[in-house]
Design a protein around this motif. Structure first.
Motif, short mmCIF file in Angstrom:
data_model
loop_
_atom_site.label_atom_id
_atom_site.label_comp_id
_atom_site.label_asym_id
_atom_site.label_seq_id
_atom_site.Cartn_x
_atom_site.Cartn_y
_atom_site.Cartn_z
N LEU A 35 0.73 -1.37 -0.09
CA LEU A 35 0.11 -0.22 0.05
C LEU A 35 0.84 1.29 -0.06
CD1 LEU A 35 -3.08 -0.91 2.25
CD2 LEU A 35 -2.84 -0.66 -0.09
N PRO A 36 1.96 1.55 1.07
CA PRO A 36 2.61 2.72 0.72
C PRO A 36 3.43 2.73 -0.44
CG PRO A 36 2.91 1.50 2.86
CD PRO A 36 2.32 0.48 2.00
N ALA A 37 3.81 1.70 -1.37
CA ALA A 37 4.43 1.96 -2.42
C ALA A 37 3.63 2.48 -3.56
CB ALA A 37 5.11 0.49 -2.97
N LEU A 38 2.18 1.94 -3.72
CA LEU A 38 1.34 2.05 -4.68
C LEU A 38 0.88 3.70 -4.21
CD1 LEU A 38 -0.76 -0.87 -4.45
CD2 LEU A 38 0.90 -0.11 -6.40
N ALA A 39 0.91 3.89 -2.97
CA ALA A 39 0.26 5.49 -2.56
C ALA A 39 1.49 6.48 -3.15
CB ALA A 39 0.04 5.04 -1.28
N GLN A 40 2.52 5.96 -2.83
CA GLN A 40 3.70 6.87 -3.32
C GLN A 40 3.81 7.18 -4.89
OE1 GLN A 40 7.46 6.95 -0.97
NE2 GLN A 40 6.41 4.95 -0.08
N GLY A 41 3.43 6.15 -5.67
CA GLY A 41 3.61 6.16 -7.10
C GLY A 41 4.78 5.29 -7.61
N VAL A 42 4.48 4.27 -8.42
CA VAL A 42 5.54 3.49 -8.83
C VAL A 42 6.27 4.04 -9.96
CG1 VAL A 42 4.29 1.38 -7.82
CG2 VAL A 42 3.92 1.96 -10.17
N VAL A 43 5.81 4.68 -10.72
CA VAL A 43 6.10 5.12 -11.83
C VAL A 43 6.61 6.62 -11.87
CG1 VAL A 43 5.64 5.44 -14.44
CG2 VAL A 43 4.76 3.57 -13.20
N VAL A 44 5.85 7.54 -11.24
CA VAL A 44 5.96 8.87 -10.86
C VAL A 44 5.50 9.21 -9.53
CG1 VAL A 44 3.92 9.68 -11.92
CG2 VAL A 44 6.06 11.11 -11.73
N ARG A 45 6.34 9.86 -8.50
CA ARG A 45 6.36 9.99 -7.34
C ARG A 45 5.17 10.95 -7.10
NH1 ARG A 45 8.75 5.87 -6.83
NH2 ARG A 45 10.64 5.45 -5.74
N ARG A 46 4.34 10.80 -6.04
CA ARG A 46 3.22 11.70 -5.79
C ARG A 46 3.76 12.47 -4.39
NH1 ARG A 46 0.09 6.66 -6.34
NH2 ARG A 46 -1.27 7.06 -8.27
N PRO A 47 3.93 13.92 -4.54
CA PRO A 47 4.94 14.49 -3.35
C PRO A 47 4.01 14.36 -2.19
CG PRO A 47 4.91 15.97 -5.29
CD PRO A 47 3.96 14.63 -5.59
N SER A 48 2.88 14.59 -2.14
CA SER A 48 1.94 14.49 -0.88
C SER A 48 2.13 13.06 -0.12
CB SER A 48 0.65 14.78 -0.78
OG SER A 48 0.05 13.91 -1.93
N MET A 49 2.08 12.11 -1.04
CA MET A 49 2.09 10.63 -0.51
C MET A 49 3.60 10.42 -0.19
SD MET A 49 -0.90 9.36 -0.35
CE MET A 49 -1.26 10.94 0.16
N VAL A 50 4.27 10.88 -0.60
CA VAL A 50 5.97 10.66 -0.19
C VAL A 50 6.26 11.28 1.14
CG1 VAL A 50 8.42 11.21 -0.72
CG2 VAL A 50 6.78 10.49 -2.43
#
Length: 407
Positions: free
Chosen positions: A24-39
């Motif tokens: 879940l954390p990996a998917l939330a952060q974005g596996v292809v491009v990072r989502r700043p808020s989730m990071v």
């Protein structure tokens, strides 16, 4: 006949915990491009640290062999933990890099890319082309790096947006030539497709954006500007089914991770003062990728007999944050990359037959960037990276106080 062993099955409760702590954390952060808020949230929650500690506990409980994790609606997943099993997965051609999830994601912007080519013979020919182009002469790129580093501050504050903008100019000039330096539209189109790729098969194909991106990219490639990878590609004479131009989107995408690695390496160098010769700069970049992998999970799908009793279609998941710290540990250890040592140091650029073909190009560019930047500047980062080095480092919020330091 090779010995076939069983992977250790986890309990249903452990499978749920693995899904919550790893997936879940990996998917939330974005596996292809990072989502700043989730990071940011993942860093605050120490998501990578929790995942590493969980896998260490499971390895202590189940032993060194890989874990077998049931995934509802998908089939089992193989989770190798020991270095020799990680190497076995990445070196065995029965484990294809063209996994189902990866094909669903990367097909949004690079349907002809080598990494998601399931046919082995075609993949090998595409791989050969990638190696031929990406391992060509690097010397012309030094000028590009020096010129773009000169645009970064000598006094004041260095932030991620400013650093990334300069790095992306470097990448466009290296890959496509000086004529692409200011084509931010090309990268915005690619980023739009990468955001869709985060959803893999769950998001429909944005064909209008992809076609516009491909037309724009084709215009740059047609120039085949001397001193760029586009010029090398133009002279490579690949067969039509290799789709030479179809390999370029992956170079732009994968090269983007080098910015993260270089920016974090700058923090490591600032927090661990020492000589800034090129060997140590290179070691810092490799340590950056080891300690904070830009690819959180390396996926492979089983297509034939393996050392473990698992069916075809099983997904092997190499959890990079855990694997990279499994034996070198949580300390900053540049000596792992100095003096030709053979100690296991994880898989910062993957491994085996699908190891990143652009590894040396990325390292050359990153070292040249750090060398040019630190030659006339000293920096103080907004974080303190004492050993043990934290499992997460939010590059979006990382900042540096910069002062001129003429030597």
């Amino acid at each position: 006949m090779p010995t076939i062993t069983r992977a250790a099955p986890v309990t249903a409760a452990q499978a749920l915990t693995l899904a919550a702590v790893l997936a879940l954390p990996a998917l939330a952060q974005g596996v292809v491009v990072r989502r700043p808020s989730m990071v940011r949230l993942a860093a605050l929650a120490d998501a990578d640290g929790r995942a590493i500690r969980l896998l260490r506990r499971l390895r202590a409980e189940h032993g060194d062999g890989p874990l077998l994790v049931p995934i509802p609606g998908r089939g089992p997943a193989l989770l190798p933990l020991a270095p020799h099993d990680v190497r076995a997965v990445l070196e065995d051609r029965a484990f294809t890099p063209a996994s189902r999830e990866k094909r669903g994601a990367l097909a949004h912007f690079q349907p002809d890319g080598v990494l998601i080519t399931p046919e082995r013979e075609l993949r090998d020919r595409r791989r050969e082309l990638n190696e031929r182009v990406l391992c060509s002469e690097f010397a012309p790129f030094t000028r590009v790096v020096e010129e773009e580093v000169a645009t970064l501050p000598r006094h004041g504050v260095l932030t991620w947006p400013r650093f990334q903008a300069a790095h992306r100019r470097i990448v466009r000039r290296v890959v496509l030539g000086d004529g692409a330096r200011d084509d931010v539209t090309l990268i915005r189109q690619l980023d739009r497709l990468r955001r869709d790729a985060n959803w893999s098969w769950l998001r429909g194909r944005r064909t209008d954006v992809r076609n516009a991106f491909r037309r724009r990219l084709a215009g740059h490639l047609a120039r085949a500007e001397p001193g760029s990878l586009a010029a090398v590609l133009a002279g490579a004479h690949a067969a039509a089914d290799v789709h030479a131009e179809g390999q370029v989107p992956h170079w732009l995408f994968a090269y983007d991770a080098a910015a993260m690695a270089s920016y974090r390496a700058l923090a490591l160098l600032a927090c661990h003062p020492g000589p800034h010769d090129r060997d140590r700069l290179r070691a810092a970049v490799l340590e950056s990728v080891r300690l904070w992998p830009t690819t959180l999970a390396i996926l492979r799908d089983v297509t034939g007999p393996t050392p473990w009793d698992v069916p075809e279609g099983t997904t092997a998941i190499v959890h990079s944050p855990y694997v990279n710290r499994a034996e070198p540990g949580d300390s900053y250890r540049p000596e792992l990359w100095l003096g030709g040592g053979q100690e296991w140091a994880g898989v910062p650029f993957s491994a085996g037959f699908a190891r990143c073909p652009g590894e040396e190009l990325v390292l050359f560019t990153s070292v040249a960037l750090l060398d040019a930047f630190l030659r006339e500047r000293s920096v103080r980062p907004s974080v303190t990276l004492e050993d043990p080095v934290p499992a997460s480092l939010d590059h979006f919020r990382l900042r540096f106080a910069v002062k001129a330091a003429y030597r």
